[in-house]
Design a protein around this motif. Sequence first.
Motif, short mmCIF file in Angstrom:
data_model
loop_
_atom_site.label_atom_id
_atom_site.label_comp_id
_atom_site.label_asym_id
_atom_site.label_seq_id
_atom_site.Cartn_x
_atom_site.Cartn_y
_atom_site.Cartn_z
N GLY A 832 0.74 -1.28 -0.04
CA GLY A 832 -0.03 0.04 0.04
C GLY A 832 0.77 1.16 0.08
N GLN A 833 2.14 1.04 -0.02
CA GLN A 833 2.99 2.14 0.11
C GLN A 833 3.84 2.27 -1.00
N SER A 834 3.20 2.39 -2.31
CA SER A 834 3.73 2.37 -3.60
C SER A 834 4.61 3.60 -3.94
N ASP A 835 4.15 4.74 -3.11
CA ASP A 835 5.03 6.10 -3.44
C ASP A 835 6.35 5.94 -2.73
N LEU A 836 6.20 5.11 -1.53
CA LEU A 836 7.64 5.15 -0.76
C LEU A 836 8.56 4.30 -1.42
N ILE A 837 8.01 2.96 -2.02
CA ILE A 837 8.82 2.28 -2.93
C ILE A 837 9.73 2.79 -4.07
N ARG A 838 9.07 3.93 -4.64
CA ARG A 838 9.78 4.57 -5.68
C ARG A 838 10.96 5.20 -5.14
N ILE A 839 10.97 5.76 -3.99
CA ILE A 839 11.96 6.41 -3.46
C ILE A 839 13.22 5.46 -3.07
N GLU A 840 12.76 4.50 -2.35
CA GLU A 840 13.74 3.68 -1.71
C GLU A 840 13.27 2.23 -1.95
N ASP A 841 14.27 1.25 -2.13
CA ASP A 841 13.91 0.01 -2.27
C ASP A 841 13.11 -0.72 -1.18
N LYS A 842 12.89 -1.75 -1.30
CA LYS A 842 12.06 -2.64 -0.38
C LYS A 842 12.86 -2.87 1.09
N GLN A 843 14.13 -3.00 0.57
CA GLN A 843 15.08 -3.77 1.72
C GLN A 843 15.33 -2.16 2.82
N GLN A 844 15.52 -1.04 2.28
CA GLN A 844 15.76 -0.05 2.94
C GLN A 844 14.28 0.43 3.77
N PHE A 845 13.15 0.06 3.10
CA PHE A 845 12.06 0.38 3.65
C PHE A 845 11.71 -0.52 5.03
N LEU A 846 12.25 -1.65 4.77
CA LEU A 846 11.98 -2.69 5.88
C LEU A 846 12.97 -2.54 7.02
N LYS A 847 14.22 -2.12 6.56
CA LYS A 847 15.21 -1.72 7.66
C LYS A 847 14.64 -0.50 8.49
N ARG A 848 13.99 0.57 7.86
CA ARG A 848 13.99 1.68 8.34
C ARG A 848 12.60 1.31 9.51
N LEU A 849 11.52 0.72 8.79
CA LEU A 849 10.54 0.17 9.77
C LEU A 849 11.10 -0.76 10.96
N HIS A 850 11.96 -1.44 10.99
CA HIS A 850 12.82 -2.51 11.72
C HIS A 850 13.01 -1.36 12.91
N GLU A 851 13.98 -0.46 12.36
CA GLU A 851 14.51 0.49 13.33
C GLU A 851 13.54 1.27 14.27
N LEU A 852 12.41 1.42 13.64
CA LEU A 852 11.24 2.12 14.60
C LEU A 852 10.77 0.90 15.43
N HIS A 853 10.56 -0.09 15.19
CA HIS A 853 10.08 -1.29 16.03
C HIS A 853 10.98 -1.37 17.29
N MET A 854 12.26 -1.44 16.91
CA MET A 854 13.27 -1.74 17.91
C MET A 854 13.22 -0.60 18.89
N LYS A 855 13.22 0.41 18.34
CA LYS A 855 12.89 1.83 19.14
C LYS A 855 11.85 1.86 19.98
N SER A 856 10.58 1.51 19.66
CA SER A 856 9.42 1.57 20.21
C SER A 856 9.47 0.47 21.35
N ILE A 857 10.24 -0.93 21.22
CA ILE A 857 10.36 -1.77 22.12
C ILE A 857 11.25 -1.64 23.11
N GLY A 858 12.08 -0.43 23.07
CA GLY A 858 13.04 -0.19 23.86
C GLY A 858 14.58 -0.97 23.38
N GLN A 859 14.84 -1.39 22.30
CA GLN A 859 15.95 -2.20 21.90
C GLN A 859 16.53 -1.37 20.75
N ASP A 860 17.06 -0.09 20.94
CA ASP A 860 17.66 0.45 19.55
C ASP A 860 18.83 -0.15 19.18
N GLU A 861 18.94 -0.17 18.04
CA GLU A 861 20.11 -0.81 17.53
C GLU A 861 21.02 0.34 16.57
#
Length: 861
Positions: A832-861
């Motif tokens: 559903g985020q096709s606009d984002l995928i034009r800017i950055e590839d799938k891997q970068q998107f998943l990496k950024r989302l993962h960082e937000l998850h880790m930050k949210s659960i208090g496990q910053d990487e």
Amino acid sequence: MTKILEAKERNVNDIKGYLHPLVKEWFFSKFADFSLTQKYGVPAIWERQDIIISAPTGGTKTLTAFLSILNYLVMLAEKNELEERVYAVYTSPLKALSNDIHKNLEEPLAEIQALAKSKGIKLQDIRVGLRTGDTTASERARMLRKSPHILISTPESLAIILTTTKFIEKMWGVEFCVVDEIHSLDNKRGTYLSLTLERLNEVSKIWPTKIGLSATVEPLDEVAQYLVGESDDRSVAIARVPLDKKIDVQVLTPVKDLIYGEDIGVNTYSLIDKLIKEHKTTLIFTNTRSATERVVSHLKDKFPTEYGDDNIAAHHSSLSKAHRFRIEENLRAGKLKVVVCSTSLELGIDIGFIDLVIMLGSPKSSSRALQRLGRAGHQLHNVAKGRFIVNDRDDLVECSVIQKEMIERKINKIRFPINCLDVLSQQIYGMAIYKIWDIDELFNLIKKSYCYKNLRKADFLDVIAYLSGDYELEKSFVYGKIWYDPVTKQIGKKGKLARVLYLTNIGTIPEESFITVKIAPSGESIGAIDESFMERMKKGDVFVLGGSKYVYRFTRGMNLYVNSAENRTPTIPSWFSEQLPLAFDSALEIIRFRTLMKDKLKAGMKVEEVLEFIKEYLYVSESTAKSIYEYFNEQHKFFEIPDAKTILVEEYRGEKHYLLFHSMYGRRVNDVLSRAIAFLVGKAGERDIEVGINDNGFYLAGEKMNLEKALKNLEPDDLEKILKEAIEKTDVLARRFRHCASRALMILRNYKGQTKSVGKQQMKSHYLYHAVKKITGEFPILREARREVLDDLMDLPNAKNILTWIKEGKIKWKIASRPIPSPFASNLILQGQSDLIRIEDKQQFLKRLHELHMKSIGQDE
């Protein structure tokens, strides 16, 4: 009702006692002993017991089927009692497999004949005939002059034979009928064949003993009933051959960390190259034709000194028949190091020695995975070696669970389409051409087919009404094909061209719109691409086909002319090819694993203990177990793990209001649920709803969505009605109507020597679609198009099961808001985020989302 029996393993001496001395001597000059499959099957077939034989690839099923038949024919040939008729019919959905069988029968017959000559025994010639769509007119004429005793055929060609006046005279005494690759007939070809088998039973004065051959398949009871049909005076034995075919499977990842690993794509090809070099011949399966082309192209580009046209090839259904045949021959001859294919080499055609099968991404079911794996170590005693290569965490879990199903021999269930009114129309037309029928006699014969055992008389009469012209479609150039006399209750064919129309328009596989690709100026055909892809190309564009690069030169009609462009950068084709959907049984296995993981993480089990559980439960390595643990632990800490008792719905506000449904039931079920809920939300006021689905769930996106009201109105008993309304004005129903109208012979692909293009068929279909809707919304072929969309394309029955479990309180909806999508929703939100995928590839998107998850659960990487 048909009686189901269990076949038993029989004594070697019993089988020896059945065999003619020549056959016995020939057999033991080739083999040391009877295989386990033969101990189950050969005596039953000799005693004329209908039987289905289920055994792994390489389990000697084909020889088991034919040994008793050859034995019987040799006995008759020695007594000079072989008549000019067909004694045995073999049918397979694979034309190439039919060619194989033909070759593999000629050899033993020649050897037995030579053995007889050496002993001074005179044997009549036992003839084998091959009748497929490729059989020439002269070969067909030869068969009429000298009847084959064993007839090899495809389901379509067998139906043609049963409508051919002269050849049908050779079919009065068919005593055996072998149906091969029966596990691959869970489609309309299978439905079609079930009626053809009943027609064969009616034509032959002797009951043809049915011999079904299948790889491991479930539910075997239903497959057995499919083989012999439905009648109180019929019985069928099931031979579950307990062969333990050894398998060696592993799930591999190209990098240790699927989120932070660098250059996953590059490392994937390095891993593939490494595996290829460690083995003699490798077969790589992808799930789409575009991926097949991409893999061949990338391997050639990245390793130009290792791979070239002489040792690597692509194999898929859009390549020309001659091209595919050449690849198969080179594979058998050991000339190719690696072949990459989509699904085209899954079935049992002999392709020589393969010592490794690589599956790129999930094969989506354990039965498909085992079928693919069976291509390696094709002989029974060989170890079948396979490797899954996965690039994301959802695929890692899915492939690991499918690996578990394979090892534990949990096989996905197949389902034959039932009461298909388009197939029924075509078959009734063929039967009316064969002879004049009493309508009740015709209905009773059709009801003996397993696929039509529950056919309603009203549906049958609707089809008769359509075929006899009662719907007044002459204005649309659809004319009556049969006559029906309500007084005498008889039906028969209309018109002198009936047989020609039937023979030239037979079949169930819909024609798709493809453009033929040809070399300029020679005109040599090299394959095909779909029309929508060609529309996006312009002159000078470079694309890949058959693992080679070509440049677009010009078009003429339905032909695209190209030249070789090996030194140019390609555009890989975006094929018209549906992604394979996850099997419902495998989806439930993933839910089971999710439930167990949720319980362990909620109970606070130590990390080491959970890792040990994952390794043992899924048969995976330490590193794979660690990746799976981390994925589940992130989901557990960030939100909650959806399980067998809970369908989680995440509310998330991005550029739109998103509802993310964690419904791990496979894409076919999710297609039903998403359309039904979107339709109900739309009725409540929100018109502009975006829908996205995958195997793990679906999402709705809009502005104001009243989900609670929609879920309240979502009842299992109303689901079919809701879905019919939801699909009524969709392209998918209109396209499926064309397919059904073509099968039902409303649209003729061939008429008086003229072939109608798919484009013209589509125009005719569009016109007919609106014409029949004006007459009645319950026109039988329109009803069939709806049934095909809901039951075959989607999975309405299992979606109803889910809603029933919700109604019974076994499953609950749980809706919660989240600031960002949870880890399990990451791949879903990508859609559903096709606009984002034009800017950055799938891997970068998943990496950024993962960082937000880790930050949210208090496990910053």
